[in-house]
Design a protein around this motif. Structure first.
Motif, PDB file in Angstrom:
ATOM      1  N   LYS A  70       0.853  -1.178   0.000  1.00  0.00           N
ATOM      2  CA  LYS A  70       0.000   0.000   0.000  1.00  0.00           C
ATOM      3  C   LYS A  70       0.892   1.232   0.000  1.00  0.00           C
ATOM      4  CE  LYS A  70      -3.864   0.393   2.290  1.00  0.00           C
ATOM      5  NZ  LYS A  70      -5.022   0.069   1.428  1.00  0.00           N
ATOM      6  N   THR A  71       0.399   2.323  -0.545  1.00  0.00           N
ATOM      7  CA  THR A  71       1.161   3.556  -0.532  1.00  0.00           C
ATOM      8  C   THR A  71       0.598   4.462   0.547  1.00  0.00           C
ATOM      9  OG1 THR A  71       1.487   3.293  -2.885  1.00  0.00           O
ATOM     10  CG2 THR A  71       2.022   5.431  -1.950  1.00  0.00           C
ATOM     11  N   GLY A  72       1.463   4.822   1.505  1.00  0.00           N
ATOM     12  CA  GLY A  72       1.021   5.622   2.645  1.00  0.00           C
ATOM     13  C   GLY A  72       1.475   7.057   2.541  1.00  0.00           C
TER      14      GLY A  72
ATOM     15  N   GLN B  98       4.179   0.505   2.097  1.00  0.00           N
ATOM     16  CA  GLN B  98       4.111  -0.453   3.192  1.00  0.00           C
ATOM     17  C   GLN B  98       3.839  -1.820   2.577  1.00  0.00           C
ATOM     18  OE1 GLN B  98       4.723  -0.131   6.478  1.00  0.00           O
ATOM     19  NE2 GLN B  98       4.500  -2.346   6.608  1.00  0.00           N
TER      20      GLN B  98
ATOM     21  N   ILE C  30       2.719  -5.391   2.367  1.00  0.00           N
ATOM     22  CA  ILE C  30       1.730  -6.145   3.142  1.00  0.00           C
ATOM     23  C   ILE C  30       1.986  -7.640   3.025  1.00  0.00           C
ATOM     24  CG2 ILE C  30      -0.727  -6.697   3.325  1.00  0.00           C
ATOM     25  CD1 ILE C  30      -0.287  -3.840   3.942  1.00  0.00           C
TER      26      ILE C  30
ATOM     27  N   TYR D 282      -7.469 -11.470  -5.779  1.00  0.00           N
ATOM     28  CA  TYR D 282      -8.804 -12.057  -5.676  1.00  0.00           C
ATOM     29  C   TYR D 282      -9.670 -11.339  -4.648  1.00  0.00           C
ATOM     30  CZ  TYR D 282      -7.579 -14.287  -1.258  1.00  0.00           C
ATOM     31  OH  TYR D 282      -7.218 -14.505   0.034  1.00  0.00           O
ATOM     32  N   ARG D 283      -9.022 -10.774  -3.634  1.00  0.00           N
ATOM     33  CA  ARG D 283      -9.768 -10.110  -2.569  1.00  0.00           C
ATOM     34  C   ARG D 283     -10.646  -8.981  -3.108  1.00  0.00           C
ATOM     35  NH1 ARG D 283     -10.679  -6.193   0.456  1.00  0.00           N
ATOM     36  NH2 ARG D 283      -9.599  -4.913  -1.059  1.00  0.00           N
TER      37      ARG D 283
ATOM     38  N   LEU E 129     -13.610 -10.166  -5.212  1.00  0.00           N
ATOM     39  CA  LEU E 129     -14.719 -10.728  -4.455  1.00  0.00           C
ATOM     40  C   LEU E 129     -15.479  -9.686  -3.647  1.00  0.00           C
ATOM     41  CD1 LEU E 129     -13.168 -14.104  -3.293  1.00  0.00           C
ATOM     42  CD2 LEU E 129     -14.974 -13.742  -4.989  1.00  0.00           C
ATOM     43  N   SER E 130     -14.751  -8.708  -3.087  1.00  0.00           N
ATOM     44  CA  SER E 130     -15.465  -7.702  -2.297  1.00  0.00           C
ATOM     45  C   SER E 130     -15.996  -6.603  -3.203  1.00  0.00           C
ATOM     46  CB  SER E 130     -14.554  -7.118  -1.221  1.00  0.00           C
ATOM     47  OG  SER E 130     -13.481  -6.439  -1.828  1.00  0.00           O
ATOM     48  N   ASP E 131     -15.719  -6.736  -4.508  1.00  0.00           N
ATOM     49  CA  ASP E 131     -16.208  -5.778  -5.479  1.00  0.00           C
ATOM     50  C   ASP E 131     -15.765  -4.359  -5.129  1.00  0.00           C
ATOM     51  OD1 ASP E 131     -17.534  -5.003  -7.762  1.00  0.00           O
ATOM     52  OD2 ASP E 131     -19.412  -4.614  -6.712  1.00  0.00           O
ATOM     53  N   GLU E 132     -14.504  -4.254  -4.728  1.00  0.00           N
ATOM     54  CA  GLU E 132     -13.935  -2.943  -4.431  1.00  0.00           C
ATOM     55  C   GLU E 132     -12.787  -2.720  -5.410  1.00  0.00           C
ATOM     56  OE1 GLU E 132     -14.471  -2.894   0.426  1.00  0.00           O
ATOM     57  OE2 GLU E 132     -12.780  -3.951  -0.419  1.00  0.00           O
TER      58      GLU E 132
ATOM     59  N   CYS F 161      -6.931  -2.396  -3.332  1.00  0.00           N
ATOM     60  CA  CYS F 161      -6.508  -1.619  -2.161  1.00  0.00           C
ATOM     61  C   CYS F 161      -5.005  -1.705  -1.998  1.00  0.00           C
ATOM     62  CB  CYS F 161      -7.225  -2.076  -0.910  1.00  0.00           C
ATOM     63  SG  CYS F 161      -6.633  -3.625  -0.260  1.00  0.00           S
ATOM     64  N   THR F 162      -4.338  -2.380  -2.947  1.00  0.00           N
ATOM     65  CA  THR F 162      -2.883  -2.492  -2.906  1.00  0.00           C
ATOM     66  C   THR F 162      -2.332  -2.418  -4.329  1.00  0.00           C
ATOM     67  OG1 THR F 162      -3.120  -4.891  -3.012  1.00  0.00           O
ATOM     68  CG2 THR F 162      -2.760  -3.948  -0.837  1.00  0.00           C
TER      69      THR F 162
ATOM     70  N   PHE G  49     -21.450 -16.207  -0.503  1.00  0.00           N
ATOM     71  CA  PHE G  49     -20.874 -15.069  -1.201  1.00  0.00           C
ATOM     72  C   PHE G  49     -20.898 -13.832  -0.303  1.00  0.00           C
ATOM     73  CE2 PHE G  49     -20.751 -11.879  -4.682  1.00  0.00           C
ATOM     74  CZ  PHE G  49     -19.595 -12.322  -5.281  1.00  0.00           C
TER      75      PHE G  49
ATOM     76  N   MET H 195     -18.218 -14.153   2.222  1.00  0.00           N
ATOM     77  CA  MET H 195     -16.941 -13.961   1.546  1.00  0.00           C
ATOM     78  C   MET H 195     -16.662 -12.477   1.355  1.00  0.00           C
ATOM     79  SD  MET H 195     -14.867 -16.125  -0.541  1.00  0.00           S
ATOM     80  CE  MET H 195     -15.920 -17.166  -1.462  1.00  0.00           C
ATOM     81  N   LYS H 196     -17.675 -11.750   0.933  1.00  0.00           N
ATOM     82  CA  LYS H 196     -17.523 -10.312   0.751  1.00  0.00           C
ATOM     83  C   LYS H 196     -17.117  -9.644   2.058  1.00  0.00           C
ATOM     84  CE  LYS H 196     -20.103  -7.905  -2.794  1.00  0.00           C
ATOM     85  NZ  LYS H 196     -21.363  -7.202  -3.135  1.00  0.00           N
TER      86      LYS H 196
ATOM     87  N   CYS I   2     -13.543 -10.358   2.895  1.00  0.00           N
ATOM     88  CA  CYS I   2     -12.634  -9.608   2.035  1.00  0.00           C
ATOM     89  C   CYS I   2     -12.594  -8.144   2.427  1.00  0.00           C
ATOM     90  CB  CYS I   2     -13.048  -9.768   0.571  1.00  0.00           C
ATOM     91  SG  CYS I   2     -12.696 -11.411  -0.067  1.00  0.00           S
ATOM     92  N   GLN I   3     -13.740  -7.600   2.813  1.00  0.00           N
ATOM     93  CA  GLN I   3     -13.757  -6.222   3.273  1.00  0.00           C
ATOM     94  C   GLN I   3     -12.905  -6.064   4.526  1.00  0.00           C
ATOM     95  OE1 GLN I   3     -17.864  -5.170   3.746  1.00  0.00           O
ATOM     96  NE2 GLN I   3     -18.208  -5.202   1.545  1.00  0.00           N
TER      97      GLN I   3
ATOM     98  N   THR J 192      -0.866  -0.308   7.462  1.00  0.00           N
ATOM     99  CA  THR J 192      -0.139   0.825   6.895  1.00  0.00           C
ATOM    100  C   THR J 192      -0.163   2.020   7.829  1.00  0.00           C
ATOM    101  OG1 THR J 192      -0.862   0.038   4.756  1.00  0.00           O
ATOM    102  CG2 THR J 192       0.105   2.222   4.820  1.00  0.00           C
TER     103      THR J 192
ATOM    104  N   GLN K 279       3.121   3.692   9.706  1.00  0.00           N
ATOM    105  CA  GLN K 279       3.660   4.924   9.136  1.00  0.00           C
ATOM    106  C   GLN K 279       3.254   6.203   9.854  1.00  0.00           C
ATOM    107  OE1 GLN K 279       3.139   5.186   4.933  1.00  0.00           O
ATOM    108  NE2 GLN K 279       4.270   3.296   4.545  1.00  0.00           N
TER     109      GLN K 279
END
Lengths: 233, 233
Positions: free
Chosen positions: A69-71, A77, A79, A90-91, A94-97, A100-101, B131, B134-135, B138-139, B149, B153
């Motif tokens: 991750k960029t802080g 950082q 992870i 995959y994370r 699956l979380s449909d975000e 984050c890295t 599912f 799982m979400k 993952c969140q 992070t 930091q």
DNA sequence: CGGCCGCTTGAACGTTTTCAAACTCCGTGG
DNA sequence: CCACGGAGTTTGAAAACGTTCAAGCGGCCG
């Protein structure tokens, strides 16, 4: 993102190192093999960027990937690392975000890319596969929690010793007891969560303590017991 | 572990606040309702201990639970809070590991307990439920990564400001802008990952800066913008 | 050969922890 | 009703820890 004109062999693209896929039916395996895109990547190549939308996930068949991750003011950082048999990205799928890295190659690699919809279909339709992924996620979550506690409570010295042990467990040692992973001092600092200079000073203390021997980026492990004690595990 | 002789009402045991269960069939819901064990818990009660085997997971219908790991010489590191609508303990059940955290009530609570096998059956047989879980996992993993992070930091000052904002977002403010959660200074320190005295000193600085007003454990938020800036988000 | 990047070292600085002591609030038992 | 005790809170001062800045070194690539 310059890629060598190099096409990985079928051998290099197989999933033999990925226990995650052992529960797939023959048909499912066929779809996966049809959809997968395998490629060769060079050190420095970036697989995906923090904040961007993910279009799928990667399976590592060869090489090493760092995930960070960029802080504050751009400081990385780190992870996690991914190597043969690990999957990454995959994370976020699956979380449909958004990612984050950021994932970057640190040792020339062969990776297979699989699109998001495939992962989601598999998770929805194959409960054994889904359960496998779920277990993986839960394990990672447990590790993340431990890491939080460590970083919050241990001194930099303890953490560096611990990281050396973790690197040894993950990547192993060669015949000469040298860590099978080559990291810059800055990268080490970005795992531990400290300044580059601190890593340099502490490594040199570890050398004085006869825990390690240093030769550029090669770190020879001499005294695991000493490191373990220092790490306060 | 002393419990009041108090039996929660059906109302208090319903799953109306748990979106996780909305995808269950009528039969599945019946099984869940048959198997669930609802109880009232007092502040200080411990739900499960780090290292022990989990026999199931909990749904929070009322009250607040803190989830922590025990680090160096017994110092707590608070990893998360659970309140109405949250579930806890499911991670260890699914990864088939012993509990990696301890869960303790910090505000009198009504919880429903569901045995492990039920969770595993649901995950294996109901792909929509699976599912959803799982979400969630993952969140949580994404949040854990951010936390790593931050803690690695940011300064203690920045982290405390950030935690105040997170607490506000999670628990909200009352009519008088007072945080809807009551924590000891030590607990605050155990979230931030610092010494109790440091929290006290920094809170008092925040008071001087007119970011907050202090009255025992009541923390009145005066200037979110100021806190946000201090938190360096 | 020059320049860049990564590594190393020293010294000063700032932040955070630790230790010690005192104070406040609250509930309990005399 | 008040004294007592305990837990949580507060403050100060000293010490430890880690970061930052500055400078020099060394090796590698173009």
């Amino acid at each position: 993102m310059k890629r060598k004109k190099y096409i990985p062999s079928d051998e290099e693209c197989s999933f033999q190192f990925h226990p995650i896929f052992t529960h797939l039916s023959e048909e499912e395996m066929e779809v996966v093999n049809f959809e997968k895109e395998c490629d060769f990547f060079n050190r420095g190549d970036i697989l995906y960027h923090e904040g961007r939308k993910m279009t799928g996930f990667y399976c590592v068949n060869k090489g090493v990937v760092k995930i960070y991750k960029t802080g504050i003011d751009g400081k990385e950082q780190i992870i996690a690392f991914a190597q043969q048999g690990n999957i990454l990205g995959y994370r976020s799928v699956l979380s449909d975000e958004n990612a984050c890295t950021t994932a970057q190659i640190i040792e020339d690699a062969v990776l297979c890319f699989l699109p998001s919809h495939l992962l989601i279909d598999l998770v929805k339709n194959n409960s054994a596969f889904s359960f496998q992924i779920m277990k993986l996620t839960c394990q990672e979550l447990g590790e993340a929690n431990s890491y939080i506690t460590d970083i919050a409570q241990k001194t930099v010295r303890e953490r560096l010793a611990e990281i050396l042990i973790l690197l040894k467990d993950k990547f192993g040692l060669d015949n000469d007891n040298i860590l099978n992973i080559s990291l810059t001092r800055e990268e080490l600092a970005n795992i531990v969560g400290t300044a580059t200079e601190s890593v340099i000073r502490l490594l040199s203390e570890f050398k004085d303590d006869k825990f390690v021997e240093l030769n550029g980026r090669k770190i020879k492990i001499l005294d695991i017991q000493g490191l373990t004690k220092t790490a306060n595990i």
